[in-house]
Design a protein around this motif. Structure first.
Motif, PDB file in Angstrom:
ATOM      1  N   GLN A  42       0.822  -1.212   0.000  1.00  0.00           N
ATOM      2  CA  GLN A  42       0.000   0.000   0.000  1.00  0.00           C
ATOM      3  C   GLN A  42       0.856   1.263   0.000  1.00  0.00           C
ATOM      4  O   GLN A  42       1.952   1.285   0.560  1.00  0.00           O
ATOM      5  CB  GLN A  42      -0.919   0.010   1.228  1.00  0.00           C
ATOM      6  N   TYR A  51      -2.053  -4.553  -0.010  1.00  0.00           N
ATOM      7  CA  TYR A  51      -3.440  -4.239  -0.342  1.00  0.00           C
ATOM      8  C   TYR A  51      -4.319  -5.443  -0.026  1.00  0.00           C
ATOM      9  O   TYR A  51      -3.877  -6.598  -0.073  1.00  0.00           O
ATOM     10  CB  TYR A  51      -3.576  -3.877  -1.818  1.00  0.00           C
ATOM     11  N   GLN A  52      -5.569  -5.169   0.282  1.00  0.00           N
ATOM     12  CA  GLN A  52      -6.534  -6.211   0.634  1.00  0.00           C
ATOM     13  C   GLN A  52      -6.605  -7.265  -0.475  1.00  0.00           C
ATOM     14  O   GLN A  52      -6.691  -6.943  -1.667  1.00  0.00           O
ATOM     15  CB  GLN A  52      -7.917  -5.581   0.840  1.00  0.00           C
ATOM     16  N   GLY A  53      -6.578  -8.525  -0.067  1.00  0.00           N
ATOM     17  CA  GLY A  53      -6.748  -9.621  -1.018  1.00  0.00           C
ATOM     18  C   GLY A  53      -5.480 -10.078  -1.705  1.00  0.00           C
ATOM     19  O   GLY A  53      -5.516 -11.032  -2.492  1.00  0.00           O
ATOM     20  N   THR A  54      -4.350  -9.431  -1.437  1.00  0.00           N
ATOM     21  CA  THR A  54      -3.097  -9.834  -2.074  1.00  0.00           C
ATOM     22  C   THR A  54      -2.692 -11.231  -1.610  1.00  0.00           C
ATOM     23  O   THR A  54      -2.643 -11.510  -0.408  1.00  0.00           O
ATOM     24  CB  THR A  54      -1.973  -8.840  -1.740  1.00  0.00           C
ATOM     25  N   ASP A 110      -0.400 -14.231  -6.308  1.00  0.00           N
ATOM     26  CA  ASP A 110      -0.341 -13.029  -7.153  1.00  0.00           C
ATOM     27  C   ASP A 110       1.110 -12.670  -7.462  1.00  0.00           C
ATOM     28  O   ASP A 110       1.463 -12.368  -8.609  1.00  0.00           O
ATOM     29  CB  ASP A 110      -1.007 -11.843  -6.444  1.00  0.00           C
ATOM     30  N   GLN A 147      -5.745 -11.588  -7.560  1.00  0.00           N
ATOM     31  CA  GLN A 147      -6.874 -11.541  -6.641  1.00  0.00           C
ATOM     32  C   GLN A 147      -6.852 -10.276  -5.789  1.00  0.00           C
ATOM     33  O   GLN A 147      -7.849  -9.905  -5.187  1.00  0.00           O
ATOM     34  CB  GLN A 147      -6.859 -12.776  -5.733  1.00  0.00           C
ATOM     35  N   SER A 148      -5.718  -9.619  -5.744  1.00  0.00           N
ATOM     36  CA  SER A 148      -5.567  -8.414  -4.937  1.00  0.00           C
ATOM     37  C   SER A 148      -6.483  -7.299  -5.433  1.00  0.00           C
ATOM     38  O   SER A 148      -6.775  -7.201  -6.634  1.00  0.00           O
ATOM     39  CB  SER A 148      -4.115  -7.931  -4.990  1.00  0.00           C
ATOM     40  N   GLU A 149      -6.924  -6.433  -4.500  1.00  0.00           N
ATOM     41  CA  GLU A 149      -7.701  -5.266  -4.912  1.00  0.00           C
ATOM     42  C   GLU A 149      -6.841  -4.287  -5.711  1.00  0.00           C
ATOM     43  O   GLU A 149      -7.360  -3.439  -6.432  1.00  0.00           O
ATOM     44  CB  GLU A 149      -8.292  -4.553  -3.695  1.00  0.00           C
ATOM     45  N   LYS A 150      -5.538  -4.407  -5.592  1.00  0.00           N
ATOM     46  CA  LYS A 150      -4.611  -3.598  -6.377  1.00  0.00           C
ATOM     47  C   LYS A 150      -4.310  -4.361  -7.659  1.00  0.00           C
ATOM     48  O   LYS A 150      -3.501  -5.279  -7.698  1.00  0.00           O
ATOM     49  CB  LYS A 150      -3.319  -3.354  -5.597  1.00  0.00           C
ATOM     50  N   GLU A 151      -4.980  -3.981  -8.747  1.00  0.00           N
ATOM     51  CA  GLU A 151      -4.797  -4.689 -10.012  1.00  0.00           C
ATOM     52  C   GLU A 151      -3.557  -4.174 -10.732  1.00  0.00           C
ATOM     53  O   GLU A 151      -3.404  -2.983 -10.978  1.00  0.00           O
ATOM     54  CB  GLU A 151      -6.023  -4.522 -10.908  1.00  0.00           C
TER      55      GLU A 151
END
Length: 332
Positions: free
Chosen positions: A52, A73-76, A80, A302-306
């Motif tokens: 982040q 980041y959320q979901g990382t 990934d 899958q991370s919110e950070k694409e």
């Protein structure tokens, strides 16, 4: 002088650290396997984009600063990061194979041109531009003598049978068309930079380029080659030795690239430069298709950070904006 204060950690401790920072680990045993075979530090380059970004404000100046935090980041997921690593790993041999073909062909271009005029042109300072005879401030030696030292060490280290044969049967000095086969990409590009302008023009014209552009492109490709040879991260690398771009309307694909948001400091433009050379050397559509297919199959996360392939320096519009690497052609 600051003191390094980060302790050694076992693979299990490294895994727990990633978890504390918010990374999802689906399979602990698998993650530890990759940490133990690839290494935490090497993999950290591929999870860096998933860290982040935090904003801080200087209490004295009120300046706003942005920096990467240790929190993901959320979901990382570990997967990934590993997928990015595997994508980069598969990209490097594609690059390396093409650079080999370019290097070999440019060697022939140089040796054929200079050798016709002087069998031992690489030993004759008069065959090059006058500036190579000036002494350099840092060493007190001429640019040409520094190049000769580097070239000499490459020849002396060579274990090639043809080097031994020529020394045994034809004396100590090797003709340029023989000795050039012992050079690396950097030695070759440095010699090109020392050549007289008319000679550079003659070689550059084969590739439809201004000699200044070709000289810059060879230097940038040498930088890329060194990254690939040392297994370094390539896909989103900030290219330090950036290539010089032709003037507007000199090379049509360059105009198209930058009209669509291409970045000169990213690897995508170097892939397009490689394609430019290959179009002249062999028109190898197979390499072009393989690279385009690889890029268009950029891993999803899958991370919110694409993370998108546009970070390679292609257009910012997304995958469809690849503007068809398959279609990049050198004008006739």
């Amino acid at each position: 002088m600051s003191t390094y204060d980060r302790p050694w950690k076992s693979f299990a401790e490294q895994l727990e650290l990633l978890k504390r920072r918010g990374m999802t680990i689906v399979d602990d045993a698998s993650a530890i396997h990759f940490l133990s075979t690839i290494g935490y530090y090497r993999l950290s380059a591929y999870w860096y984009p998933f860290r982040q970004i935090e904003m801080t404000q200087d209490t004295l100046t009120s300046d706003i600063r942005y920096a990467r935090s240790d929190t993901f980041y959320q979901g990382t997921t570990f997967g990934d990061c590993l997928a990015l690593y595997e994508f980069d790993k598969a990209l490097r041999p594609l690059i390396f194979s093409s650079l080999e073909r370019i290097e070999v062909t440019i060697r022939v271009d140089i040796a054929h041109l200079l050798g016709k005029r002087n069998t031992f042109a690489h030993h004759c300072i008069d065959e090059f531009q006058p500036t190579v005879a000036k002494k350099l401030m840092r060493s007190g030696r001429t640019r040409f003598s520094e190049w000769e030292s580097k070239y000499g060490s490459l020849v002396n280290r060579s274990k090639e049978d043809f080097v031994k044969h020529y020394r045994e049967h034809h004396g100590g000095q090797l003709p340029i068309w023989v000795t050039i086969e012992t050079w690396d990409f950097g030695t070759m590009s440095q010699l090109f930079a020392m050549m007289k302008v008319p000679d550079k023009v003659q070689i550059a014209s084969k590739y439809g380029l201004d000699w200044r552009v070709l000289q810059s492109w060879l230097r940038s490709l040498n930088y890329l080659r060194n990254l690939v040879a040392h297994h370094s991260r390539v896909w989103n690398r900030n290219i330090i030795d950036q290539p010089r771009m032709p003037k507007s309307r000199e090379v049509s694909w360059c105009d198209a690239c930058f009209e669509r948001g291409g970045q000169v400091n990213r690897v995508f433009v170097l892939l397009a430069i490689i394609r430019h050379f290959l179009n002249v050397i062999s028109d190898d559509s197979d390499w072009r298709s393989k690279v385009a297919y690889h890029i268009l199959n950029f891993p999803k996360q899958q991370s919110e950070k694409e993370i998108q392939f546009s970070e390679m320096g292609g257009v910012k519009a997304g995958r469809i904006g690849l503007y068809k690497l398959q279609a990049i052609k050198t004008p006739a």
